[in-house]
Design a protein around this motif. Sequence first.
Motif, PDB file in Angstrom:
ATOM      1  N   ALA A 132      61.443  63.151  23.621  1.00 57.45           N
ATOM      2  CA  ALA A 132      61.300  61.792  23.114  1.00 57.45           C
ATOM      3  C   ALA A 132      61.111  61.813  21.602  1.00 57.45           C
ATOM      4  O   ALA A 132      60.437  62.685  21.051  1.00 57.45           O
ATOM      5  N   GLY A 133      61.737  60.845  20.937  1.00 61.95           N
ATOM      6  CA  GLY A 133      61.641  60.777  19.492  1.00 61.95           C
ATOM      7  C   GLY A 133      62.945  60.289  18.896  1.00 61.95           C
ATOM      8  O   GLY A 133      63.860  59.870  19.622  1.00 61.95           O
ATOM      9  N   PRO A 134      63.083  60.324  17.572  1.00 64.36           N
ATOM     10  CA  PRO A 134      64.284  59.812  16.918  1.00 64.36           C
ATOM     11  C   PRO A 134      65.571  60.482  17.379  1.00 64.36           C
ATOM     12  O   PRO A 134      66.602  59.812  17.526  1.00 64.36           O
ATOM     13  N   GLN A 135      65.524  61.800  17.639  1.00 64.32           N
ATOM     14  CA  GLN A 135      66.742  62.475  18.068  1.00 64.32           C
ATOM     15  C   GLN A 135      67.187  61.979  19.441  1.00 64.32           C
ATOM     16  O   GLN A 135      68.380  61.776  19.685  1.00 64.32           O
ATOM     17  N   ARG A 136      66.248  61.749  20.332  1.00 66.78           N
ATOM     18  CA  ARG A 136      66.628  61.245  21.640  1.00 66.78           C
ATOM     19  C   ARG A 136      67.117  59.802  21.538  1.00 66.78           C
ATOM     20  O   ARG A 136      68.028  59.393  22.266  1.00 66.78           O
ATOM     21  N   ASP A 137      66.526  59.020  20.633  1.00 72.72           N
ATOM     22  CA  ASP A 137      67.019  57.664  20.413  1.00 72.72           C
ATOM     23  C   ASP A 137      68.474  57.692  19.945  1.00 72.72           C
ATOM     24  O   ASP A 137      69.301  56.891  20.387  1.00 72.72           O
ATOM     25  N   ALA A 138      68.780  58.618  19.024  1.00 69.80           N
ATOM     26  CA  ALA A 138      70.157  58.761  18.554  1.00 69.80           C
ATOM     27  C   ALA A 138      71.081  59.196  19.692  1.00 69.80           C
ATOM     28  O   ALA A 138      72.233  58.761  19.786  1.00 69.80           O
ATOM     29  N   ALA A 139      70.564  60.070  20.573  1.00 73.61           N
ATOM     30  CA  ALA A 139      71.360  60.501  21.726  1.00 73.61           C
ATOM     31  C   ALA A 139      71.651  59.336  22.651  1.00 73.61           C
ATOM     32  O   ALA A 139      72.764  59.188  23.166  1.00 73.61           O
ATOM     33  N   ARG A 140      70.654  58.485  22.885  1.00 75.94           N
ATOM     34  CA  ARG A 140      70.865  57.309  23.738  1.00 75.94           C
ATOM     35  C   ARG A 140      71.909  56.374  23.113  1.00 75.94           C
ATOM     36  O   ARG A 140      72.773  55.834  23.814  1.00 75.94           O
TER      37      ARG A 140
END
Length: 384
Positions: free
Chosen positions: A258-266
């Motif tokens: 969880a975090g900005p990288q996962r947000d970008a992945a979503r």
Amino acid sequence: MPSPTRRTVLALGALAGALLAAGCTEDHRDADRADRPDPDLPLRLRAVAATDRLLTDYDAVIAGPGADRAAALRELRADVEEHRAALAAGLPAPSPSGPTPSSATASAMSATSATAAPAAGVAALAAAERRTAAERLADLEAASPALARLLASVAASGALHVRALGDPGPIAPPAPTATAPGASAPGVSASASAPVSPSAAPTGAPPTGAAPAGSAGGSASGHPAPLPTGAVAALQAALSAEHAAVYGYGVVGARTPAGPQRDAARAGYAAHQARRDALQRELDGAGATPTAAAAGYRLPFAVSDAAGAGQLAAHIETQLTAVWADAVAGTGGALRQTAATALRETALRAAQWGADLSALPGLPEQDAADGAGTTPGTSASASG
């Protein structure tokens, strides 16, 4: 985002195999065309003149205050020099005596030759990059397939430069002066160069249930409006690659905390889902059967942590720049603009994930050196 449950995973071949094969021109056709004027000549001359202007802007800013940014600006300028070389490839060499330009040459160069002073700062330089990219997009419909592919790549590079210069403003061509009967206006997303946001709609993707820009959508009688064979092949190749990208982003999300990288992945996952769905609607509306997802995919390398997930996302997006560059060449009209938009957006996502893109995203190095290379053909292959 769903986690991957299949044992088979993303294959490099599913993306690379989706690229359109380079077409070959018959020798006798080359001979026939040798005596004909090059229809791309005015477009190339205009693009070269605009690129020269942009190089002048870079020189003015690099020579001005703010020397701490000079090295980064020189790197961007080097890209623009590559753009010029590719755009000028094959142009007739000027005579040593310097003859007066023909009327076609003068007309092609007049729009970019003269008025504004060189850019006075980084913000003005970003505006010049955006304006130059928009001019290249405005010439897409009139260009040959090979030149359109090059122009779209130059525009994608311009979008990357605009972002590097700190300006999130959109890249969009001028509004068309006329639209063919029954055709949609060329659609270019205003968010093409906006930062990825997990809460926003996928960049440049049509909303769920809406037809994409340039959609065939069927005729007034309710029958599908057919697309040229080459356009269908280009869209099917893009669809195959987007199927693989959707699965690949499932892996990216599953390996990212969880975090900005996962947000970008979503956000990337949602964007590729929307592109996939739009392509399926486009093909279905044209009476073609959309390519189905492969039964299995295989990763190009092992992904066990967040670092590997980021590398996979960068790999996916980099591969897709070539797919969408070929789709620009394989389509026309509003569909060509839609493909150019997808090329820019996937280049921006690739850069966000840390990919080191070339000066001409989506073009093989030899094609770039040859001024866009040959026109892609209509065949496509897939692997699973």
